[in-house]
Design an enzyme around this catalytic site. Structure first.
Site, mmCIF file in Angstrom:
data_model
loop_
_atom_site.group_PDB
_atom_site.id
_atom_site.type_symbol
_atom_site.label_atom_id
_atom_site.label_comp_id
_atom_site.label_asym_id
_atom_site.label_seq_id
_atom_site.Cartn_x
_atom_site.Cartn_y
_atom_site.Cartn_z
ATOM 1 N N CYS A 112 0.819 -1.221 0.000
ATOM 2 C CA CYS A 112 0.000 0.000 0.000
ATOM 3 C C CYS A 112 0.848 1.265 0.000
ATOM 4 O O CYS A 112 0.347 2.347 -0.306
ATOM 5 C CB CYS A 112 -0.942 0.009 1.198
ATOM 6 S SG CYS A 112 -2.000 -1.436 1.231
ATOM 7 N N HIS A 251 -3.690 6.944 2.808
ATOM 8 C CA HIS A 251 -4.014 5.664 2.179
ATOM 9 C C HIS A 251 -5.406 5.243 2.640
ATOM 10 O O HIS A 251 -5.715 5.257 3.835
ATOM 11 C CB HIS A 251 -2.958 4.625 2.571
ATOM 12 C CG HIS A 251 -3.376 3.223 2.248
ATOM 13 N ND1 HIS A 251 -3.853 2.861 1.013
ATOM 14 C CD2 HIS A 251 -3.402 2.090 3.014
ATOM 15 C CE1 HIS A 251 -4.153 1.573 1.027
ATOM 16 N NE2 HIS A 251 -3.899 1.091 2.226
ATOM 17 N N ASN A 281 -10.144 -0.459 -0.357
ATOM 18 C CA ASN A 281 -8.686 -0.331 -0.263
ATOM 19 C C ASN A 281 -8.062 -0.853 -1.562
ATOM 20 O O ASN A 281 -8.083 -2.055 -1.828
ATOM 21 C CB ASN A 281 -8.206 -1.140 0.950
ATOM 22 C CG ASN A 281 -6.700 -1.103 1.127
ATOM 23 O OD1 ASN A 281 -5.963 -0.675 0.238
ATOM 24 N ND2 ASN A 281 -6.232 -1.579 2.264
HETATM 25 O O1 UT7 Z 1 -3.725 -1.537 3.564
HETATM 26 C C1 UT7 Z 1 -3.551 -2.229 4.757
HETATM 27 C C2 UT7 Z 1 -4.566 -3.334 4.825
HETATM 28 N N1 UT7 Z 1 -5.168 -3.619 6.060
HETATM 29 C C3 UT7 Z 1 -5.975 -2.831 6.790
HETATM 30 O O2 UT7 Z 1 -6.106 -1.671 6.607
HETATM 31 C C4 UT7 Z 1 -6.757 -3.503 7.875
HETATM 32 C C5 UT7 Z 1 -6.871 -2.725 9.126
HETATM 33 N N2 UT7 Z 1 -7.891 -3.339 9.959
HETATM 34 C C6 UT7 Z 1 -9.194 -3.113 9.801
HETATM 35 O O3 UT7 Z 1 -9.610 -2.372 8.942
HETATM 36 C C7 UT7 Z 1 -10.141 -3.765 10.787
HETATM 37 O O4 UT7 Z 1 -9.395 -4.442 11.770
HETATM 38 C C8 UT7 Z 1 -11.119 -4.771 10.107
HETATM 39 C C9 UT7 Z 1 -12.157 -3.994 9.301
HETATM 40 C C10 UT7 Z 1 -10.362 -5.734 9.221
HETATM 41 C C11 UT7 Z 1 -11.889 -5.550 11.165
HETATM 42 O O5 UT7 Z 1 -12.558 -4.681 12.040
HETATM 43 P P1 UT7 Z 1 -12.402 -4.853 13.625
HETATM 44 O O6 UT7 Z 1 -13.268 -3.856 14.234
HETATM 45 O O7 UT7 Z 1 -10.940 -4.815 13.940
HETATM 46 O O8 UT7 Z 1 -13.023 -6.273 13.848
HETATM 47 P P2 UT7 Z 1 -12.345 -7.587 14.456
HETATM 48 O O9 UT7 Z 1 -11.355 -8.154 13.524
HETATM 49 O O10 UT7 Z 1 -11.917 -7.318 15.867
HETATM 50 O O11 UT7 Z 1 -13.606 -8.533 14.501
HETATM 51 C C12 UT7 Z 1 -14.744 -8.233 15.280
HETATM 52 C C13 UT7 Z 1 -15.831 -9.255 14.958
HETATM 53 C C14 UT7 Z 1 -15.327 -10.693 14.933
HETATM 54 O O12 UT7 Z 1 -16.354 -11.525 15.473
HETATM 55 P P3 UT7 Z 1 -16.270 -12.056 16.978
HETATM 56 O O13 UT7 Z 1 -14.993 -12.848 17.037
HETATM 57 O O14 UT7 Z 1 -16.241 -10.820 17.831
HETATM 58 O O15 UT7 Z 1 -17.507 -12.864 17.100
HETATM 59 C C15 UT7 Z 1 -15.178 -10.993 13.469
HETATM 60 O O16 UT7 Z 1 -15.320 -12.368 13.169
HETATM 61 O O17 UT7 Z 1 -16.322 -8.996 13.638
HETATM 62 C C16 UT7 Z 1 -16.321 -10.211 12.891
HETATM 63 N N3 UT7 Z 1 -16.135 -9.880 11.494
HETATM 64 C C17 UT7 Z 1 -17.171 -9.638 10.665
HETATM 65 N N4 UT7 Z 1 -18.510 -9.630 10.863
HETATM 66 C C18 UT7 Z 1 -19.282 -9.333 9.809
HETATM 67 C C19 UT7 Z 1 -14.988 -9.757 10.793
HETATM 68 N N5 UT7 Z 1 -15.246 -9.445 9.517
HETATM 69 C C20 UT7 Z 1 -16.581 -9.371 9.414
HETATM 70 C C21 UT7 Z 1 -17.451 -9.072 8.339
HETATM 71 N N6 UT7 Z 1 -18.790 -9.060 8.584
HETATM 72 N N7 UT7 Z 1 -17.018 -8.794 7.103
#
Ligand code: UT7
Length: 324
Positions: A112, A251, A281
């Protein structure tokens, strides 16, 4: 001699994949995606459409805007992690199709941060005497996305953006660039299979090791910290305060990351370029796509100072300050 951005261009494939489309593919919802990421839809290539196709369109638009003829290009740099082939470089394919007969061409791999790394290299080439450098960020993230993994498939999109660099005639130009890396956390975001460590095989494919793996939550925290640091570094290098910025182009990874960084910097949201709601992204393409949109919308006036900041796999983080 300072280098200046003589023209910008961007291109995104036609096909739109909405959050509603993703609801039909994985266990997710429009409201979760919108709330947690700020993304409403992303663009995805048509079958047969590859990285160089997007790059070419963006490059042609940037060249037209700059008034520079392809034959006047000295170097073409394509920042990408999703090139057409492992070899040759996608930049060579673009070079041929543009008719840039004099230009050298190679790809830059910094995920990125790729565009800012390539911009920094292009800037150095101009300062060392080259006349015109074409810098492109182009990605087909959809081909390294596991469309059954809700943790990642909601995030990424395809697109390309480009700038033409040439010598500055006045105060305008690239004021500074700042690049960083920490390979100690390279497993935060990575594609485990398909390279020389774990070559392409049926096993790599069936085990989905050819797709992006990411520890999202950890990445999120590091993203906020590194983007804030890189922005402060850029401001300090130019004797600027955050208020001196006319436009901040981060970004486009997650709107919550962008808000957290803007809040920490103390800048109002009107100064922050946000278009990830429409594109998701797009990795190395995200900053040049947003920059071109800012240009098209007339957001940049002569003398304006633009700060760009990125983070990504590697881990890499980077920033740049450009006076318009
Ligand atoms: O260019 C660099 C690339 N990477 C990034 O920029 C990623 C940076 N990170 C993020 O943007 C965020 O961490 C995410 C959007 C990927 C995830 O959001 P979060 O608020 O950090 O969620 P999390 O990973 O802590 O997950 C929370 C819950 C989980 O369920 P449980 O374990 O609490 O039951 C996940 O399984 O959300 C669940 N979850 C979803 N639910 C519905 C994860 N993805 C999804 C989804 N839809 N697409």
């Amino acid at each position: 001699m300072k280098s200046a951005i003589l023209g910008t261009g961007a291109f995104a494939p036609e096909r739109v994949v909405t959050n509603a489309d993703l609801e039909r593919m994985v266990d997710t919802s429009d409201s979760w995606i919108l709330e947690r990421t700020g993304i409403r839809e992303r663009r995805v290539v048509a079958p047969g459409q590859a990285c160089s196709d997007l790059a070419l369109e963006a490059a042609q638009r940037a060249l037209k805007a700059s008034g520079v003829h392809p034959a006047a290009l000295d170097v073409i740099l394509v920042a990408t992690c999703t090139g057409d082939f492992p070899l040759p470089a996608t930049a060579c394919l673009v070079q041929h199709r543009l008719g840039a007969i004099r230009a050298a061409a190679c790809d830059i791999s910094a995920a990125c941060c790729g565009f800012l790394y390539a911009l920094s290299i292009g800037d150095a080439y101009i300062k060392s005497g080259m006349r015109h450098v074409l810098v492109i960020g182009s990605e087909v993230m959809s081909v390294i996305t596991d469309w059954t993994d809700r943790n990642t498939c909601v995030l990424f999109g395809d697109g390309a953006g480009a700038v033409v660099l040439g010598g500055s005639q006045d105060e305008s130009g690239i004021l500074s660039t700042h690049l960083h890396a920490n390979g100690g956390i390279s497993d935060l975001i990575y594609v485990p299979g398909g390279g020389s460590r774990d070559p392409a095989s049926e096993d790599v494919l069936s085990d989905k090791r050819c797709y992006i793996k990411m520890r999202g939550n950890e990445t999120f925290k590091i993203a906020v910290k590194t983007m804030e640091e890189a922005t402060h570094e850029a401001l300090k290098a130019n004797g600027m305060s955050a208020q001196d910025m006319d436009l901040f182009i981060p970004h486009q990874a997650n709107v919550r990351i962008l808000r957290a960084v803007s809040q920490r910097l103390g800048i109002s949201e009107e100064k922050v370029m946000i278009n990830l709601d429409r594109f998701g992204n797009t990795s190395a393409a995200s900053i040049p796509l947003a920059l071109d949109q800012a240009v098209q919308e007339g957001k940049l006036k002569q003398g304006h100072k633009v700060v760009m900041a990125a983070f990504g796999a590697g881990l890499t983080w980077a920033s740049a300050v450009v006076q318009w």
